[in-house]
Design an enzyme around this catalytic site. Structure first.
Site, PDB file in Angstrom:
ATOM      1  N   ARG A  60      -8.367  45.297 -15.154  1.00 21.68           N
ATOM      2  CA  ARG A  60      -7.998  45.913 -16.417  1.00 21.68           C
ATOM      3  C   ARG A  60      -7.399  44.848 -17.333  1.00 21.68           C
ATOM      4  O   ARG A  60      -6.680  43.955 -16.887  1.00 21.68           O
ATOM      5  CB  ARG A  60      -6.974  47.047 -16.204  1.00 21.68           C
ATOM      6  CG  ARG A  60      -7.591  48.332 -15.639  1.00 21.68           C
ATOM      7  CD  ARG A  60      -8.420  49.033 -16.684  1.00 21.68           C
ATOM      8  NE  ARG A  60      -8.987  50.285 -16.227  1.00 21.68           N
ATOM      9  CZ  ARG A  60     -10.203  50.423 -15.724  1.00 21.68           C
ATOM     10  NH1 ARG A  60     -10.975  49.356 -15.582  1.00 21.68           N
ATOM     11  NH2 ARG A  60     -10.659  51.594 -15.358  1.00 21.68           N
ATOM     12  N   HIS A 112     -16.804  43.622 -20.399  1.00 17.56           N
ATOM     13  CA  HIS A 112     -16.336  44.756 -19.593  1.00 17.56           C
ATOM     14  C   HIS A 112     -17.518  45.486 -18.948  1.00 17.56           C
ATOM     15  O   HIS A 112     -17.639  46.712 -19.016  1.00 17.56           O
ATOM     16  CB  HIS A 112     -15.516  45.736 -20.436  1.00 17.56           C
ATOM     17  CG  HIS A 112     -14.622  46.613 -19.599  1.00 17.56           C
ATOM     18  ND1 HIS A 112     -13.427  47.114 -20.054  1.00 17.56           N
ATOM     19  CD2 HIS A 112     -14.752  47.075 -18.322  1.00 17.56           C
ATOM     20  CE1 HIS A 112     -12.861  47.864 -19.110  1.00 17.56           C
ATOM     21  NE2 HIS A 112     -13.655  47.849 -18.051  1.00 17.56           N
TER      22      HIS A 112
END
Length: 314
Positions: A229, A277
């Site tokens: 993250r 991502h």
């Protein structure tokens, strides 16, 4: 029974279509549609607007459409109902592919050879370290971290793991808690970060952490790989560490702000690999099949799987 779809940044219509196909007879609605709040029994979510689940008196469960749930835990109006997250072989395999790929890229100096190719430069370097000479540390030993560690070990890397809480990982050297973190970092040449994002882990990848990594390893300096993250990392500290040699290189799939701003130094930094991502893109069909199976089992009186511990935040 109604299922509420609360998504941001994904193609909502495609998720609705899949739910309608796999759960015939259920009404599937989006945020903004006209629906009876009392009829909503389930919600599927990804980065929903805070408060989206307020005023749903008969909500029985929330299904996150990803492995992470920090997008849910940050909602102050989150109802007190069970929350499940995605644990899926396809997603797990994709994450391990990314981790193994980037550890191998740094091991085999692929960026260097890319630059040499562009410069039409032939340098026959015969002093490549072997995977067995490189110590990888996986920080976070959930489903994703354990699978990545096993596959790195299969490739020959010297692998260890660190977890905030004790984990039983046969065949893997495991360091646990704050008391053993320094020893874990000191034996790590490539740090792979796969922790969940919680208040305790926010900003954990900072300059002090990078300073604790091994020196004198076969790669010439420590490498940082974050596929967890963006909130786990302090980006100014990464750049500082790269600039002063505390880190030799980094592979970053996640960022504090996404999409990564055009002004970010990461884009053009010669020691950074940026990916958008997509280390472990969720397969929508696989995830919706998982949600449908969970609902069917739940309504048959069986417990939900992959429940989130609200105290831990994952």
């Amino acid at each position: 029974m109604t299922i509420l779809v609360a998504l941001t940044g994904w193609h909502v219509d495609s998720w609705v279509e899949r739910l309608e196909r796999l759960l015939p007879g259920r009404r599937v609605v989006r945020l903004g549609d006209a629906y009876d709040p009392a009829a909503v029994t389930y919600a599927v979510a990804w980065k929903h607007p805070p408060g989206a689940f307020r005023g749903l008196p008969n909500l029985e469960a929330i299904f996150s459409l990803g492995a992470g749930v920090d997008h849910l835990m940050g909602d102050p109006d989150l109802p007190d109902v069970p929350i499940t997250r995605v644990v899926d072989d396809d997603l797990t395999n994709r994450m391990s592919e990314y981790v193994v790929l980037h550890c191998l890229m740094h091991l085999r100096q692929q960026r260097r050879y890319d630059a040499q190719q562009r410069a039409h430069m032939w340098e026959d370097d015969r002093h490549q370290p072997a995977a067995r000479d490189v110590r990888v540390g996986v920080m976070g030993l959930g489903v994703l971290g354990q699978d990545a560690a096993r596959k790195l070990a299969f490739m020959g890397f010297d692998v260890a793991g660190w977890s905030r809480t004790p984990k039983d990982c046969p065949g893997l050297q495991v360091f646990t808690g704050e008391a053993e973190r320094a020893a874990f970092l000191a034996r790590t040449d490539i740090l792979v970060l796969l922790l969940p994002l919680t208040p305790e882990t926010h900003g954990i990848a900072n300059y002090a952490l990078f300073k604790g990594l091994a020196r004198g390893g076969r790669l010439g300096g420590p490498v940082f790989v974050n596929a967890g993250r963006g909130g786990l990392q302090v980006e100014e500290d990464i750049l500082r560490a790269l600039d002063d040699g505390t880190l030799m290189a980094a592979s970053l799939d996640v960022f504090e702000t996404e999409p990564l701003p055009d002004s970010s130094r990461f884009w053009d930094h010669p020691s950074v690999i940026v990916t958008p991502h997509n280390a472990a893109m969720s397969d929508p069909d696989s995830i919706i099949r998982l949600v449908a199976r969970q609902i069917a089992c739940f309504e048959a009186g069986e417990p939900l799987e992959h429940l989130v511990d609200r105290q831990r935040g994952y």
